[in-house]
Design an enzyme around this catalytic site. Structure first.
Site, PDB file in Angstrom:
ATOM      1  N   GLY A 117       3.750 -26.669 -29.442  1.00  0.00           N
ATOM      2  CA  GLY A 117       5.092 -26.573 -30.035  1.00  0.00           C
ATOM      3  C   GLY A 117       6.167 -27.146 -29.140  1.00  0.00           C
ATOM      4  N   GLU A 158      -3.674 -27.618 -29.138  1.00  0.00           N
ATOM      5  CA  GLU A 158      -3.921 -26.453 -29.998  1.00  0.00           C
ATOM      6  C   GLU A 158      -5.399 -26.298 -30.360  1.00  0.00           C
ATOM      7  OE1 GLU A 158       0.449 -27.386 -30.828  1.00  0.00           O
ATOM      8  OE2 GLU A 158      -1.349 -28.429 -30.183  1.00  0.00           O
ATOM      9  N   GLU A 211       5.994 -30.776 -29.845  1.00  0.00           N
ATOM     10  CA  GLU A 211       6.511 -30.954 -31.211  1.00  0.00           C
ATOM     11  C   GLU A 211       8.042 -30.855 -31.206  1.00  0.00           C
ATOM     12  OE1 GLU A 211       3.131 -29.256 -34.174  1.00  0.00           O
ATOM     13  OE2 GLU A 211       3.738 -27.894 -32.553  1.00  0.00           O
ATOM     14  N   ALA A 240       4.117 -22.749 -28.496  1.00  0.00           N
ATOM     15  CA  ALA A 240       4.527 -21.527 -29.166  1.00  0.00           C
ATOM     16  C   ALA A 240       4.099 -20.367 -28.278  1.00  0.00           C
ATOM     17  CB  ALA A 240       3.824 -21.430 -30.513  1.00  0.00           C
TER      18      ALA A 240
END
Ligand code: T1G
Length: 684
Positions: A102, A125, A105, A63
């Site tokens: 992310g 993370e 993911e 992210a």
């Protein structure tokens, strides 16, 4: 960041290319681009399958961290991920570089994953004080099982393509043309019926794990010490528990709630601060990134002692040949022997191969004279900390070193300008202050002398990255940044002990705060004869050494130690402290309140940090935080002393220092910078 997404359809395969330099962070703009590109491809009758690939040096590295703490922007991760996972056509992720957070993911919601052999994947993370918040905690356990998922997410480690393939996280590894391979793979899938398997639908691993609920508490117990002070690991355990015990959607809701709690925590804000602060240290305002640098292809290291050996290993690890110079053959053999043993120890732990050990050892040239360093691009001196010795070495280097080579000193406190003045080329002299063990500690203080040139600074800052260090630029002053910053903590610990506060209480306050070790435990580990050798007046450490108590290595020190090196409070040391206090007339006023202890120990550090900024010794508060964390193990979940000061409030810091000054004297008087910031409500 100028995010772009482009689609190219070739023979029924839509290749969707994500391009958001420098690391394809999944920002709102990129998410929007991906969502509409996927939806268009799904709607396009000419398309039978989709390949997601990234331009630039890496697949999506997560992210966009800079979006955290700001209002959420559409589309959300889930909107984008649902468009992919529930697509009616197979979606293949083509991974190169690092698919992280992310980004991984995103790959896990694709139906298949093809990776370049050099690629790495991971969910790091936890290093930002959060957990994977876009389904990673629910999908990873469904593929690798709960225990492996816990290990991967709480360590934050990256998996290479081979391990990911073995774990079933990757379907194919490609040595050569990644895009070609992914497109070919897509064709095969289409040819074999175009199935769209979704990881969310897998239950085999979670059912198996459901029958063994004890794994979670066992994992908590086994890692309690490692996770001390961190909130994110427990969040990850809870999320994986949900993945095993709840239906997918309920597990996702649990993950989202845990994520929200963590991302809004001070700890995560602190770790995100350090993420960017670490990447910002290399920016030197008056040394623009276009400043030419000097090519460093050969290095000379003078002194093969503990520091010299560790310093050399950094360059050998980067494939840079090193000439090691010592005064005697015995010292040279000992130094090089230690380097070999260090490498062989790593090989024994499987961290490197014997070939790699031999290759690095082959890069060392031993020498008994500085004169052989005439052609070295960089020469680093790591000899005894005496100004006279250093000036001698540098005047010799000045005579033999080629024009344009960099002359560096590893001094940890001597005046670099005085050292440089022993040469006719002070512009070529810089401090490269490594922290012990030099091959392990990531901090490198780059010390800028009065005359050090911009090229030399630019070269040093860039070289630090090349040898896996984080450079922090410091001007010349006693102790530079890290040592100077932490010195007040040591002074106050010693003063508190003399005033009658038990050393174990002082250390407890520091370990409760998050330091891995207290001040006196650290002194006993390093060795009291090493730390206390320059004392000029009567000190506790001097008396302990006189009593032949050198610390862990001999007879205990501030603590007594059993055969397993477990520390226990020492009545002998307590007596010695009381005797020194009596002899030096220190009034006994022990402090029992842990909060007051902490303020006495750490507020002076913040104050010193402010003085370091006032004197322009450091460029920015973030650099000071990075130096404290990487150089002295200041707890990352506090963000470092200056960020910590922000979290408790600069006004509070000033009040606390004024209080200490009224009790213990002007040394605690808050610096003008702090007073001004408190008045204006500013933060670092
Ligand atoms: N967001 C924003 N900026 C980033 C970024 C990110 N994720 N990653 C890197 N940058 C910037 C960085 O600040 C620097 O900027 C430049 O890119 C190059 O980085 C929902 C919530 C990818 C291994 O934790 O580990 O996904 O200084 O200098 O050494 O579950 O960057 O040039 O201006 O580090 O080659 C999870 C973080 C996010 C990975 C490349 N992802 N990045 O290393 O370059 S949370 C991560 C890295 C998340 C989801 C959750 C490394 C790298 P500048 P760099 P590098």
């Amino acid at each position: 960041m100028n995010a772009s997404v482009s689609t190219c359809v070739r023979d029924g395969i839509a290749v969707i290319t994500l391009d958001n330099p420098p690391v394809n962070a999944l920002s709102a703009a990129l998410r929007a681009g991906v969502k509409s590109a996927v939806e268009q491809a799904i709607a396009d009758p000419a398309v039978q399958a989709l390949v997601l690939i990234c331009a630039g040096r890496t697949f999506v590295a997560g992210a966009d961290i800079s979006e955290f703490g700001k209002p959420a922007q559409e589309p959300s991760f889930l909107d984008v991920f649902d468009a992919i996972e529930f697509a009616s056509k197979p979606v293949i992720a083509a991974i190169h570089g690092t698919a992280l957070g992310g980004g991984f993911e995103l790959a896990l919601v694709c139906h298949y994953r093809v990776a370049a052999s050099s690629a790495k994947v991971g969910l790091p993370e936890v290093n930002l004080g959060i957990l994977p918040g876009a389904g990673g905690t629910q999908r990873l356990p469904r593929v690798v099982g709960a225990e492996k998922a816990l290990e991967i997410m709480t360590s934050g480690r990256l998996l290479d393509a081979g391990e990911a393939l073995a774990l079933g996280l990757i379907d194919k590894v490609e040595q050569g043309d990644l895009l070609g391979s992914a497109v070919a793979f897509a064709r095969e899938i289409v040819g074999s019926g175009a199935a769209c398997p979704r990881i969310r639908d897998r239950e085999d691993r979670t059912v198996a794990d459901r029958s063994d609920p004890a794994i979670f508490d066992a994992f908590r117990r086994a890692n309690a010490h490692r996770f001390r002070g961190f909130k994110a690991p427990e969040g990850i355990v809870k999320a994986v528990e949900a993945a095993v015990t709840l239906p997918f959607e309920e597990g996702m809701a649990r993950e989202a709630a845990l994520f929200e709690a963590l991302v809004s925590s001070t700890e995560s804000a602190a770790q995100r601060h350090l993420f960017f602060a670490e990447r910002g240290t290399a920016q030197v305002p008056d040394v623009p990134s276009a400043t030419p640098t000097i090519a460093i292809e050969t290095v000379g290291v003078i002194g093969a002692g503990t520091m010299g050996g560790g310093i050399a290993m950094n360059f050998l690890n980067a494939g840079i040949p090193v000439t090691m110079v010592e005064m005697t053959q015995a010292a040279l053999d000992r130094g090089i022997g230690i380097i070999r043993r260090n490498y062989e120890a790593s090989a024994a732990k499987g961290r490197m191969t014997q070939e790699q050990v031999d290759a690095r050892m082959a890069l060392i040239t031993p020498a008994l004279s500085i004169d052989v360093l005439g052609q070295a691009d960089l020469i680093i001196e790591a000899v005894f900390e005496s100004m006279e010795v250093k000036r001698q070495v540098f005047s010799q280097l000045d005579r033999i070193a080629k024009p344009g080579s960099i002359l560096a000193s590893n001094t940890s406190f001597l005046d670099l300008n005085q050292i440089a003045a022993a040469t006719q080329r002070p512009e070529a002299v810089v401090g490269l202050h490594f922290f012990s063990p030099a091959n392990v500690m990531r901090l490198l203080e780059v010390v800028r002398g009065e005359h050090t040139s911009a090229e030399v600074i630019a070269t040093a800052m860039r070289l630090a990255r090349r040898i896996g260090k984080v450079p922090v630029l410091s001007r010349v002053c006693p102790g530079f940044i890290a040592n100077r910053l932490l010195a007040p903590r040591g002074y106050q610990a010693d003063a508190l002990a003399l005033e009658g506060t038990p050393v174990q209480a002082i250390d407890q306050a520091l370990t409760d705060y998050g330091f891995a070790m207290g001040h006196f435990q650290m002194m006993d580990l390093v060795g009291l004869d090493v730390v206390g050798r320059d004392a000029t007046s009567r000190t506790v450490m001097g008396d302990l050494v006189a009593a032949d108590r050198l610390g862990q290595k001999k007879n205990g020190g501030y603590y007594d130690y059993d055969e397993r090196r477990q520390a226990t409070p020492s009545p002998v040391a307590a007596k010695i402290i009381a005797d020194v206090a009596a002899a030096t007339g220190v009034e006994q006023k022990p402090v029992s309140d842990p909060q007051l202890l902490l303020e006495r120990l750490l507020l002076p550090v913040v104050n010193e940090g402010a003085r370091i900024l006032e004197e322009n010794v450091a460029l920015r508060a973030g650099d000071i935080d990075v130096a404290a964390v990487l150089g002295y193990g200041w707890p990352v979940f506090t963000g470092g002393p200056m960020f910590w000061a922000n979290t408790i409030g600069i006004e509070q810091v000033v009040v606390g220092l004024d209080q200490l000054a009224s009790e213990h004297g002007d040394a605690f008087r808050p610096s003008p910078l702090l007073v001004g910031m408190a008045a204006k409500g500013e933060v670092f």
